[in-house]
Write an enzyme that holds these catalytic residues in place. Sequence first.
Site, PDB file in Angstrom:
ATOM      1  N   THR A 143      31.981 -78.596   8.152  1.00  0.00           N
ATOM      2  CA  THR A 143      30.553 -78.961   7.799  1.00  0.00           C
ATOM      3  C   THR A 143      30.075 -79.540   9.186  1.00  0.00           C
ATOM      4  OG1 THR A 143      30.979 -81.226   7.043  1.00  0.00           O
ATOM      5  CG2 THR A 143      31.240 -79.603   5.599  1.00  0.00           C
TER       6      THR A 143
ATOM      7  N   THR B  58      35.114 -81.587   5.956  1.00  0.00           N
ATOM      8  CA  THR B  58      34.088 -82.290   6.789  1.00  0.00           C
ATOM      9  C   THR B  58      34.389 -82.153   8.204  1.00  0.00           C
ATOM     10  OG1 THR B  58      34.786 -84.377   6.517  1.00  0.00           O
ATOM     11  CG2 THR B  58      33.777 -83.626   4.720  1.00  0.00           C
ATOM     12  N   ASP B  59      33.354 -82.377   9.048  1.00  0.00           N
ATOM     13  CA  ASP B  59      33.667 -83.043  10.243  1.00  0.00           C
ATOM     14  C   ASP B  59      34.055 -84.471  10.248  1.00  0.00           C
ATOM     15  OD1 ASP B  59      33.668 -83.112  12.976  1.00  0.00           O
ATOM     16  OD2 ASP B  59      31.653 -82.145  13.624  1.00  0.00           O
ATOM     17  N   SER B  60      34.518 -84.926  11.343  1.00  0.00           N
ATOM     18  CA  SER B  60      35.015 -86.309  11.301  1.00  0.00           C
ATOM     19  C   SER B  60      34.202 -87.217  10.730  1.00  0.00           C
ATOM     20  CB  SER B  60      35.461 -86.985  12.513  1.00  0.00           C
ATOM     21  OG  SER B  60      35.727 -88.389  12.596  1.00  0.00           O
ATOM     22  N   LEU B  61      34.241 -87.930   9.651  1.00  0.00           N
ATOM     23  CA  LEU B  61      33.360 -88.851   8.905  1.00  0.00           C
ATOM     24  C   LEU B  61      33.093 -90.076   9.359  1.00  0.00           C
ATOM     25  CD1 LEU B  61      34.413 -88.102   5.337  1.00  0.00           C
ATOM     26  CD2 LEU B  61      32.550 -87.336   6.208  1.00  0.00           C
TER      27      LEU B  61
END
Length: 652
Positions: free
Chosen positions: A285, A333-336
């Site tokens: 994402t 996800t990309d890094s949260l």
Amino acid sequence: MLSYIPLSKVIKLCSLTATTLVLVACGAREAGTEQAVSAGLDLRQKVAQKLMLDIRYFCPDRQRPEEGSNRHCDKPVTHVPPVLADMIADNDLGGIILFADNLEDSAQIVSLNRELQRAAKQSKSGLPLLIGIDQEGGRVNRLPRDEAAAFAGNMAIGATYAREGDRFASATAEAMAEQLRALGFNVNFAPTLDVNSNPDNPVINVRSYSEKPQVVADLGAASVAAFQQQGIAATVKHFPGHGDTSVDSHTGLPRVERTHSDAQSIDLLPFARVIERAQPALTMTAHIQYPALDDSMLTSRSGEQMLAPATLSRRILTGILREEMGYQGVIVTDSLNMAGISDYFTPEEAVINTFAAGADIALMPIKIRYPEDIVQLDRLIGRVVSAVEAGELTLSEIDASVARVQALKQRYIDVAWAEQDAQVAVQRAKHVLASPEHRTLADALATAALTNTFIPQPSMLPVIDENATLVQVIAPSSAIGEAFRIALAQVSDAQVQLVAPHEVAAAIAQDESESAIADVLVVASVVPAESAVELGGMEDLAILKHRVVDQKALYQIYRAALQRAKAQGSKTVFVSMRSPYEAAEFETLADVHLASFDYKAYIGPEQQLEGPIYHALAKALVSEKPMAGELPVTVSSWDQLQARSEQVSDEG
């Protein structure tokens, strides 16, 4: 404990209940007996299987410093300390992502990944780990370059498309997959499918194949297919498209203002085509707001209403990606911990919201740097469990998500790799990384990608001929300058003089007219500055603040140097080593413009600085022929740039 069937077996997900995950090998038969494995996962284990943490740094013997302290943990994890092994085993963690800091050489990398899988095997479920890495090539390269052949990135591949089609996309992905599998990785967070339509994009830029959606789709599909045919799960990113942004989502929350029609025909098209043609194992994402795709609102940690970022948008992840595009793979996800999410949501809020939106794996939701940080993992898992029990998250969707993650593991984790003899694994990795074919491929790509940004006058070629005695190279760092010098010495007898930008400024200010006049002036530009993703992530922001490049001042130095050289009758060359867009600034000042899309140098086997791009540039400067590459993005001419600047001024 769940026993995994070897990678060579055909696995089919047949049944899933709220408490039991059943995996059946339909057609994996020995002596007429069907093999089957099963395991019961409780809710905490299911949640943990949906988490992927980084272990970039860890200080086992130190306490977390007080808030506001300048001290921080910067000890890379190159072997798994017992406390982290226990964390993995005790929580049935689903995955780990590694960074360049974790990776020293092939023997150490193999050892580290074996230790990680041994820790996972000690968990109650015995489920192996997804071990991921950002190995895109080009600007984002995590493997040690002195040992593993490094390839120019996506825009370099895009520059070869007109002549070579998808050949380099396939070949480089296949080579990187061979490297990664030999080292024990099973997931690669590549390729990037962002269509870079914004020249000011600070985080994508040359990580994109092209500004043309169909080119991005063709090259992305070839890359995904090659990775996955070699047993590495590929990840297309950053959905629904990060190409038209001028903010780095590591430091802020970008917003894309396209129409819905443009979104479909530009940003979403590569994802739809690659999903249809290559079935990527994962989709990552983007931390961006895209109101044309979803204008719903979320409540931030401060209580304010805000447009839902794509990472937390059910309309985008479930509605568009799953339902409209029919995507069946894993959404990660990309890094949260990037500012695009962490500035607005707590880790618990981010994870719950992204799971509700349809994400299967939450990447880097919390930071584990000290032993006392481990309690955060327990707290996060507990909060998500409570959300399921309270009806904030749906148990059936959690079960379906866990099934997708386990199917991914069944297909791409080779459990036999971690069980083989350590020496055999290390020798195999060393052999793969030493492949002369990989080095040859890296050189071929660098040469094929090299592009004339503006067509030079034939009379200017070759730039360095037999009459040239002095070549001056203005380089932004000693490493880049030295790599240039060494490469040029291999193709020309001319003396190479290296000059730093500040030395140029001082010489011009003092009007040193008596200094030797160079036959050729080469300006090697590495602008814009590195972004956080190139170094690793959010923890590099402090480093980047000390590396701030005054681009305006640097460009003034380059202009002055080029003007003086032309006045002296020297040939002038401007090399855009990062972003080709900047060439317009110097169109009238340089006789020859080259775009290399790469600038990395490393200490090679001969213990001197080198890199495929420097070999290619040196050969280009002594060649009579224009370069083979074709620009995959539009670089405005100087006249267009001036007109645009005047228009902005008039509107202001």
